[in-house]
Write an enzyme that holds these catalytic residues in place. Sequence first.
Site, short mmCIF file in Angstrom:
data_model
loop_
_atom_site.label_atom_id
_atom_site.label_comp_id
_atom_site.label_asym_id
_atom_site.label_seq_id
_atom_site.Cartn_x
_atom_site.Cartn_y
_atom_site.Cartn_z
CG ASP A 14 40.46 52.34 39.61
OD1 ASP A 14 40.25 51.98 40.78
OD2 ASP A 14 41.50 52.94 39.26
CG ASP A 57 42.12 56.87 39.62
OD1 ASP A 57 43.04 56.58 40.41
OD2 ASP A 57 42.31 57.39 38.50
CG HIS A 59 42.94 61.50 40.70
ND1 HIS A 59 44.06 60.95 41.27
CD2 HIS A 59 42.65 60.73 39.62
CE1 HIS A 59 44.43 59.89 40.56
NE2 HIS A 59 43.59 59.72 39.56
CG HIS A 76 41.37 60.51 35.27
ND1 HIS A 76 42.60 61.00 34.93
CD2 HIS A 76 41.60 59.57 36.23
CE1 HIS A 76 43.54 60.38 35.63
NE2 HIS A 76 42.96 59.51 36.44
CE LYS A 99 42.98 52.62 42.46
NZ LYS A 99 43.25 53.53 41.35
CB CYS A 147 44.09 50.67 38.05
SG CYS A 147 44.51 52.43 38.22
C1 VGL Z 1 43.95 54.62 35.73
C2 VGL Z 1 45.11 56.02 34.35
C3 VGL Z 1 45.09 57.00 35.30
C4 VGL Z 1 43.30 53.28 35.92
C5 VGL Z 1 43.92 55.60 36.69
O1 VGL Z 1 42.35 53.18 36.74
O2 VGL Z 1 43.71 52.31 35.25
N1 VGL Z 1 44.57 54.84 34.57
N2 VGL Z 1 44.49 56.79 36.47
ZN ZN Z 2 44.00 58.37 37.85
#
Ligand code: VGL
Ligand code: ZN
Length: 194
Positions: A14, A57, A59, A76, A99, A147
């Site tokens: 990420d 990530d 979404h 985000h 993901k 993550c």
């Molecule tokens: C993450 C918070 C929400 C991460 C992803 O990549 O660590 N943290 N979504």
């Molecule tokens: Zn996230």
Amino acid sequence: MASYDPKTALIVVDIQNDFADPKGSLYVREGEKVVDVANREADRARAAGALLVYTQDWHPEVTPHFKKFGGVWPVHCVRETWGAQPPPRLKVDGEILRKGTGGEDGYSGFTVQDPVDGEKKPTHLEALLRKRGIERVAIVGLATDYCVKETALDALRLGFATTVLREGVRAVNLHPGDGERALEEIRAAGGQVE
Ligand code: VGL
Ligand code: ZN
């Protein structure tokens, strides 16, 4: 330093603008600093014939992962937006694993979880690693306490020897010390932190 060979995968977790750029919506302090470490490790991994995997990530605009739809996070990494893109300095050269695409919480690269009913489902990461005969993983990226932690704990649970590179990770630290506690948990589960 992690060592690489064809049975090792480097998992870059990420590293995306919303986490790694000071203008990102969920900026992780010093997140920009992991970019050079990831690039350096990727070069070393590639030279040794290791597998490279980049998780993202990814979404949808509306998901119970976000505070405004009942979750805990600011908006985000909405797919196809600037925040979801890797920083331009990150050299992305490997498999990309996205993901959270169906609105799930996707903390781990290996599993996603429905934030409403808690149901867990595997991503295709484990199958990808097994198909390539991977036995060990090295992990860098963001964020240590979410993550990176969940990806490392899943990797250990699945039987992969797991190393987290301390200089290549940074934490959200919603509560002070979360990052250090996450590294402790990884160690307690049998992982290496170096
Ligand atoms: C993450 C918070 C929400 C991460 C992803 O990549 O660590 N943290 N979504
Ligand atoms: Zn996230």
